[in-house]
Design a protein around this motif. Structure first.
Motif, mmCIF file in Angstrom:
data_model
loop_
_atom_site.group_PDB
_atom_site.id
_atom_site.type_symbol
_atom_site.label_atom_id
_atom_site.label_comp_id
_atom_site.label_asym_id
_atom_site.label_seq_id
_atom_site.Cartn_x
_atom_site.Cartn_y
_atom_site.Cartn_z
ATOM 1 N N ALA A 256 0.845 -1.190 0.000
ATOM 2 C CA ALA A 256 0.000 0.000 0.000
ATOM 3 C C ALA A 256 0.882 1.243 0.000
ATOM 4 O O ALA A 256 1.913 1.280 0.673
ATOM 5 C CB ALA A 256 -0.907 0.000 1.226
ATOM 6 N N SER A 258 1.667 4.749 1.192
ATOM 7 C CA SER A 258 1.275 5.551 2.354
ATOM 8 C C SER A 258 1.240 7.038 2.044
ATOM 9 O O SER A 258 0.446 7.780 2.615
ATOM 10 C CB SER A 258 2.231 5.296 3.522
ATOM 11 O OG SER A 258 3.560 5.620 3.159
ATOM 12 N N SER A 259 2.108 7.521 1.135
ATOM 13 C CA SER A 259 2.101 8.950 0.804
ATOM 14 C C SER A 259 2.894 9.198 -0.464
ATOM 15 O O SER A 259 3.696 8.349 -0.895
ATOM 16 C CB SER A 259 2.717 9.779 1.947
ATOM 17 O OG SER A 259 4.089 9.477 2.099
#
Length: 488
Positions: A256, A258-259
């Motif tokens: 995933a 995150s930023s």
């Protein structure tokens, strides 16, 4: 009511083409005066306040905090406060004849004649606010100030394919002269030329300039545009970023995301400079361990006698400037001409860059004429420069005029580093932490204060013998400091 005047984001020096709007100091409806700070912007070099060249009432703010603005694009619109009798109402067709911005930021004569109020403002503007070009002043003091208004068309600059007329070339040259940064001509291009290059995908970093001091002219960009090899259509694979964002997964790792952090400002400039350094400079590195015990003890003795004693770095800076006088090859720059030939440019003086870590990234302000300063004077200037750099207030001149860099990475608790040369310089000296180590002194083992010096240099300007000679000179001075520190 007078028509609002549009102030375009001015050229900020050092060839910068954009700036991030940090904050507004004014709001719509505020009454402002000439030279009043209206906004704070962050460039790849520093954070600066932009003063207004106009007085009047704020009509519109062109941009939101956090937005990146291009040089030459509207920043603020100001409605002048009318003085004297109001100008006569224009006839229906007059709006077309209104003062129109030419490609170089001048009002047309016909427009000035049609609007006496505009001509009155031109007289006001000739007095010059002195601050339109941040850090370098407006040309108003010379009586040739030009009105800066919204451009007629953003596409107009991309149209000319035939050779520019003599008059246009003269105007281009004038615009280029107004955007030069003292001491660094080759990297500075007018907003007109930068926009043309940006719209046609021309990389100005690799483009040789035909103007004085390597200045990049419009004809240089036009030549690059017409060259068969220049077809930059590679910057379109961005649609693939959108699905990744919506899915929230990285297709390569399956993790995933995150930023996402945009690379901009100082970080963007550092990345570009380091990439260019690695790709252009054939660098080599030499290093040596040094017994700094004598220097540490000398400073302790001085501190016992006086409270105002320089840190260790200014002492080492004194040794570096003395070494560069003896080995001037390391205090040079390589320039490449349009025909591919190269020259080694030497300097009558040393601007010593001091690498400073800031919240905005690594910057290198330079101590100008460092060879003329004592250790105490170097200490004061180094402290001043690192302070303004960490505040983001260092000027483009302070950040772009170095001839050699000194990097004290020992403060981060490391011993050595194969540093990247700060392009366009040709060498960088790193100083590691000073720690207790076993050392042989007069045939006996002893605990001494030891540091590591690392010199990375451009192999085009000198061979290993010169680099080793300089490094040994600095090392010997650290081990026997009294001979070079008579004028602390």
């Amino acid at each position: 009511m007078s028509e609002a005047r549009v102030f375009l984001l001015p050229d900020l020096g050092e060839g910068l083409t954009e700036a991030e709007l940090v904050s507004w100091h004014v709001s719509v409806g505020d009454t402002i005066s000439v030279d009043q700070p209206i906004a704070e912007v962050e460039t790849a070099k520093s954070t600066v306040e932009v003063p207004s060249p106009y007085a009047g009432i704020v009509a519109e703010l062109h941009g939101q905090p956090g937005e990146t603005l291009d040089v030459g694009k509207p920043l603020i619109s100001v409605t002048p406060v009318s003085t004297g009798e109001p100008a006569a109402a224009p006839e229906p067709a007059e709006p077309v004849v209104e003062p129109v911005e030419t490609e170089l930021g001048e009002s047309t004569d016909s427009a000035a004649d049609a609007h006496p109020e505009a001509e009155a403002y031109r007289e006001e503007e000739k007095a010059g606010s002195g601050n339109v070009l941040i850090g370098y002043g407006t040309p108003g003091g010379h009586g040739v100030a030009k009105r800066t208004r919204a451009r007629k068309s953003s596409v107009a600059v991309a149209e000319p394919s035939e050779a520019p007329s003599a008059e246009t070339k003269e105007l281009d040259d004038l615009s280029l002269l107004r955007t030069r940064v003292p001491g660094k001509l080759g990297a500075v291009i007018s907003p007109l030329v930068r926009r043309m290059a940006r719209e046609h995908g021309v990389d100005l970093g690799d483009l040789p300039g035909s103007g004085e001091g390597g200045l990049i002219m419009r004809k240089d960009v036009e030549a690059a545009i017409s060259a068969p090899s220049v077809e930059p259509v590679e910057t379109k694979p961005q649609p693939s970023v959108e699905p990744v964002e919506t899915q929230g997964l990285d297709p390569r790792t399956g993790l995933a995301i995150s930023s996402r952090t945009p690379v901009k400002g100082v970080r963007k400039a550092v990345a570009a400079n380091m990439t260019r350094s690695r790709s252009e400079i054939p660098e080599a590195t030499v290093w040596v361990d040094v017994d700094a015990t004598a220097l540490v003890e000398l400073r302790k003795e001085l501190k016992a006698a006086s409270s105002e004693v320089p840190g260790l770095l200014p002492f080492i800076a004194r040794f570096v400037t003395a070494g560069l006088k003896k080995y001037p090859e390391l205090n040079t720059r390589i320039e490449t001409a349009s025909d591919g030939s190269q020259e080694i440019v030497s300097f009558d003086g040393i601007n010593l860059g001091i690498a400073a870590q800031t919240d905005r990234g690594l910057v290198v302000p330079s101590v100008r004429a460092a060879e003329k300063l004592t250790a105490r004077e170097l200490d004061a200037e180094i402290r001043r420069l690192t302070d303004v750099a960490r505040q983001g207030k260092a000027t483009p001149t302070e950040l772009g005029s170095g001839t050699f860099t000194l990097n004290n990475y020992g403060v981060f608790g490391v011993d050595g580093s194969a540093a990247i040369i700060n392009h366009p310089e040709v060498a960088i000296l790193g100083v590691g932490r000073i720690i207790d180590k076993p050392w042989v002194v007069n045939g006996e083992l002893a605990v001494r204060k030891v540091t590591e010096l690392t010199l990375t240099f451009d192999h085009r300007v000198c061979d290993g013998g010169t680099a080793a000679g300089f490094l040994r000179f600095v090392a010997d001075a650290i081990e026997n400091p009294n001979s070079l520190l008579a004028d602390i």
